[in-house]
Design a protein around this motif. Structure first.
Motif, mmCIF file in Angstrom:
data_model
loop_
_atom_site.group_PDB
_atom_site.id
_atom_site.type_symbol
_atom_site.label_atom_id
_atom_site.label_comp_id
_atom_site.label_asym_id
_atom_site.label_seq_id
_atom_site.Cartn_x
_atom_site.Cartn_y
_atom_site.Cartn_z
ATOM 1 N N MET A 1 0.836 -1.201 0.000
ATOM 2 C CA MET A 1 0.000 0.000 0.000
ATOM 3 C C MET A 1 0.869 1.249 0.000
ATOM 4 S SD MET A 1 -2.926 1.164 2.730
ATOM 5 C CE MET A 1 -1.718 1.499 4.017
ATOM 6 N N VAL A 2 0.537 2.196 -0.870
ATOM 7 C CA VAL A 2 1.276 3.443 -0.937
ATOM 8 C C VAL A 2 0.289 4.606 -0.963
ATOM 9 C CG1 VAL A 2 3.241 2.405 -2.135
ATOM 10 C CG2 VAL A 2 1.370 3.404 -3.458
ATOM 11 N N ILE A 3 0.833 5.796 -1.082
ATOM 12 C CA ILE A 3 0.032 7.013 -1.146
ATOM 13 C C ILE A 3 0.146 7.565 -2.560
ATOM 14 C CG2 ILE A 3 -0.447 9.231 -0.072
ATOM 15 C CD1 ILE A 3 -0.475 6.762 1.847
ATOM 16 N N ALA A 4 -0.924 7.462 -3.316
ATOM 17 C CA ALA A 4 -0.945 7.961 -4.693
ATOM 18 C C ALA A 4 -1.517 9.378 -4.701
ATOM 19 C CB ALA A 4 -1.795 7.044 -5.572
ATOM 20 N N VAL A 5 -0.868 10.272 -5.427
ATOM 21 C CA VAL A 5 -1.311 11.670 -5.474
ATOM 22 C C VAL A 5 -1.557 12.094 -6.912
ATOM 23 C CG1 VAL A 5 -0.724 14.076 -4.974
ATOM 24 C CG2 VAL A 5 -0.073 12.270 -3.356
ATOM 25 N N LEU A 6 -2.740 12.603 -7.155
ATOM 26 C CA LEU A 6 -3.053 13.289 -8.405
ATOM 27 C C LEU A 6 -3.133 14.776 -8.112
ATOM 28 C CD1 LEU A 6 -5.910 11.149 -10.032
ATOM 29 C CD2 LEU A 6 -3.520 11.284 -10.753
ATOM 30 N N ALA A 7 -2.551 15.576 -8.980
ATOM 31 C CA ALA A 7 -2.626 17.024 -8.842
ATOM 32 C C ALA A 7 -3.101 17.610 -10.159
ATOM 33 C CB ALA A 7 -1.262 17.600 -8.462
ATOM 34 N N ASP A 8 -4.033 18.546 -10.081
ATOM 35 C CA ASP A 8 -4.364 19.280 -11.295
ATOM 36 C C ASP A 8 -4.261 20.772 -11.023
ATOM 37 O OD1 ASP A 8 -6.791 20.167 -10.185
ATOM 38 O OD2 ASP A 8 -8.011 18.775 -11.299
ATOM 39 N N ILE A 9 -4.085 21.532 -12.082
ATOM 40 C CA ILE A 9 -3.824 22.955 -11.971
ATOM 41 C C ILE A 9 -5.141 23.711 -11.867
ATOM 42 C CG2 ILE A 9 -2.702 24.942 -13.032
ATOM 43 C CD1 ILE A 9 -1.018 22.898 -14.652
ATOM 44 N N VAL A 10 -5.260 24.536 -10.855
ATOM 45 C CA VAL A 10 -6.464 25.340 -10.674
ATOM 46 C C VAL A 10 -6.540 26.380 -11.786
ATOM 47 C CG1 VAL A 10 -7.673 26.931 -9.140
ATOM 48 C CG2 VAL A 10 -6.403 24.995 -8.168
ATOM 49 N N GLY A 11 -7.663 26.417 -12.494
ATOM 50 C CA GLY A 11 -7.859 27.423 -13.540
ATOM 51 C C GLY A 11 -6.879 27.329 -14.687
ATOM 52 N N SER A 12 -6.486 26.121 -15.052
ATOM 53 C CA SER A 12 -5.446 25.962 -16.079
ATOM 54 C C SER A 12 -5.844 26.581 -17.413
ATOM 55 C CB SER A 12 -5.124 24.473 -16.275
ATOM 56 O OG SER A 12 -6.276 23.760 -16.685
ATOM 57 N N ARG A 13 -7.130 26.553 -17.750
ATOM 58 C CA ARG A 13 -7.570 27.089 -19.039
ATOM 59 C C ARG A 13 -7.531 28.610 -19.082
ATOM 60 N NH1 ARG A 13 -12.822 23.169 -20.350
ATOM 61 N NH2 ARG A 13 -11.673 21.193 -20.275
ATOM 62 N N LYS A 14 -7.426 29.243 -17.909
ATOM 63 C CA LYS A 14 -7.410 30.700 -17.857
ATOM 64 C C LYS A 14 -5.995 31.271 -17.779
ATOM 65 C CE LYS A 14 -11.926 30.869 -15.544
ATOM 66 N NZ LYS A 14 -12.662 31.316 -14.334
ATOM 67 N N LEU A 15 -4.989 30.409 -17.704
ATOM 68 C CA LEU A 15 -3.618 30.892 -17.617
ATOM 69 C C LEU A 15 -3.194 31.526 -18.936
ATOM 70 C CD1 LEU A 15 -2.011 27.849 -15.752
ATOM 71 C CD2 LEU A 15 -2.475 30.106 -14.790
ATOM 72 N N ASP A 16 -2.554 32.680 -18.853
ATOM 73 C CA ASP A 16 -2.124 33.377 -20.068
ATOM 74 C C ASP A 16 -1.043 32.614 -20.814
ATOM 75 O OD1 ASP A 16 -3.896 35.458 -19.578
ATOM 76 O OD2 ASP A 16 -2.437 36.597 -18.406
ATOM 77 N N ASP A 17 -0.137 31.990 -20.058
ATOM 78 C CA ASP A 17 0.975 31.261 -20.672
ATOM 79 C C ASP A 17 1.100 29.916 -19.967
ATOM 80 O OD1 ASP A 17 3.405 30.259 -21.628
ATOM 81 O OD2 ASP A 17 4.337 32.234 -21.728
ATOM 82 N N ARG A 18 0.451 28.916 -20.540
ATOM 83 C CA ARG A 18 0.431 27.591 -19.913
ATOM 84 C C ARG A 18 1.822 26.992 -19.813
ATOM 85 N NH1 ARG A 18 0.832 23.572 -17.783
ATOM 86 N NH2 ARG A 18 -0.516 21.734 -17.709
ATOM 87 N N GLY A 81 -5.518 15.291 -5.014
ATOM 88 C CA GLY A 81 -6.297 14.141 -4.602
ATOM 89 C C GLY A 81 -5.349 13.063 -4.109
ATOM 90 N N ILE A 82 -5.506 12.649 -2.860
ATOM 91 C CA ILE A 82 -4.627 11.662 -2.247
ATOM 92 C C ILE A 82 -5.384 10.344 -2.109
ATOM 93 C CG2 ILE A 82 -3.253 11.089 -0.205
ATOM 94 C CD1 ILE A 82 -3.076 14.108 0.374
ATOM 95 N N GLY A 83 -4.843 9.295 -2.698
ATOM 96 C CA GLY A 83 -5.454 7.981 -2.614
ATOM 97 C C GLY A 83 -4.577 7.014 -1.841
ATOM 98 N N ILE A 84 -5.173 6.267 -0.930
ATOM 99 C CA ILE A 84 -4.432 5.290 -0.137
ATOM 100 C C ILE A 84 -4.831 3.891 -0.604
ATOM 101 C CG2 ILE A 84 -3.984 4.391 2.167
ATOM 102 C CD1 ILE A 84 -4.584 7.158 3.262
ATOM 103 N N GLY A 85 -3.867 3.159 -1.135
ATOM 104 C CA GLY A 85 -4.160 1.820 -1.645
ATOM 105 C C GLY A 85 -3.048 1.336 -2.550
ATOM 106 N N ASP A 99 -2.020 2.332 -12.614
ATOM 107 C CA ASP A 99 -3.302 1.667 -12.416
ATOM 108 C C ASP A 99 -3.369 1.171 -10.976
ATOM 109 O OD1 ASP A 99 -5.795 0.766 -13.214
ATOM 110 O OD2 ASP A 99 -5.053 -1.210 -13.780
ATOM 111 N N GLY A 100 -4.550 0.761 -10.562
ATOM 112 C CA GLY A 100 -4.705 0.193 -9.235
ATOM 113 C C GLY A 100 -5.633 1.005 -8.361
ATOM 114 N N PRO A 101 -6.114 0.407 -7.271
ATOM 115 C CA PRO A 101 -7.103 1.070 -6.409
ATOM 116 C C PRO A 101 -6.602 2.354 -5.766
ATOM 117 C CG PRO A 101 -6.321 -1.007 -5.437
ATOM 118 C CD PRO A 101 -5.849 -0.980 -6.849
ATOM 119 N N GLY A 102 -5.290 2.480 -5.547
ATOM 120 C CA GLY A 102 -4.768 3.730 -5.002
ATOM 121 C C GLY A 102 -5.033 4.910 -5.931
#
Length: 214
Positions: A1-18, A81-85, A99-102
């Motif tokens: 079991m590990v700690i899986a982290v997904l991160a997404d950028i807040v307001g990415s579509r509104k950034l002037d220079d992605r 988003g932090i997933g434990i699994g 892939d996987g439940p985490g």
């Protein structure tokens, strides 16, 4: 079991220079890992505005993600988003796929962040979900950690960029005197900023999370 982290950028579509924003994110993640190398696999861009990372301990993930939040400048922020699994890699012609439940749990966690942002807690940035099959101790740990994260995100979200920089500096062991010289302000001004921003609570929280390793 590990700690899986997904991160997404807040307001990415509104950034002037992605592209410029991505360079800032990459540099920030690298700086945090240099100061506190806690990740098993540091956050790395995947597709679109998402990043994936893996930690071996929940406490390490919580500390590292706080440091990233503090280090980012105004106008650029992550949701986490932090997933434990369990996690695994699936081979494909395009390389290994996560892939996987985490990861499924991490996806559910980041969806929770989106939902809370749009309702009563707009400063929510982090949430934890456990994959099915967690024991009662982990369930309790996740519930307590999410309560902590709600308050932590509120504190960080209310800070201005300087307050975040100062808090980050104190967390990596820099003196108020050195921070004052870098900011071009007095040491009492640094102390006042840290006090009004609630930085001491964040710092003591990190000490509590890291325990004897702090």
């Amino acid at each position: 079991m590990v700690i899986a982290v997904l991160a997404d950028i807040v307001g990415s579509r509104k950034l002037d220079d992605r592209s410029a924003a991505q360079r800032i994110l990459d540099d920030t993640i690298a700086r945090v890992e240099k100061h506190l190398p806690l990740a098993h696999h540091a956050l790395t861009p995947t597709v679109g505005d998402e990043q994936q990372g893996v930690y071996l301990e929940l406490e390490d993930a919580l500390v590292s993600l706080l440091m990233i939040q503090l280090a980012l400048p105004d106008g650029i922020a992550f949701r986490f988003g932090i997933g434990i699994g369990d996690v695994r890699s699936v081979d494909s012609v395009h390389g290994a796929l996560a892939d996987g439940p985490g990861w499924y749990a991490a996806r559910a966690a980041i969806e929770t962040v989106h939902a809370r942002e749009s309702r009563t807690v707009p400063r929510t940035r982090t949430w934890i979900v456990g994959a099915p099959g967690q024991d009662e101790v982990m369930d309790s740990t996740i519930a307590a950690s999410n309560a902590y994260l709600l308050v932590r995100d509120e504190l960080v979200g209310a800070m201005n960029e300087r307050e975040r920089r100062l808090t980050y500096g104190r967390l990596v062991g820099r003196s108020q005197h050195d921070l004052a010289a870098e900011e071009g302000i007095s040491q009492p001004s640094v102390s006042k900023s840290l006090r009004s921003a609630g930085s001491a609570a964040l710092i003591e929280g990190v000490v509590a999370l890291r325990g004897s390793s702090a």
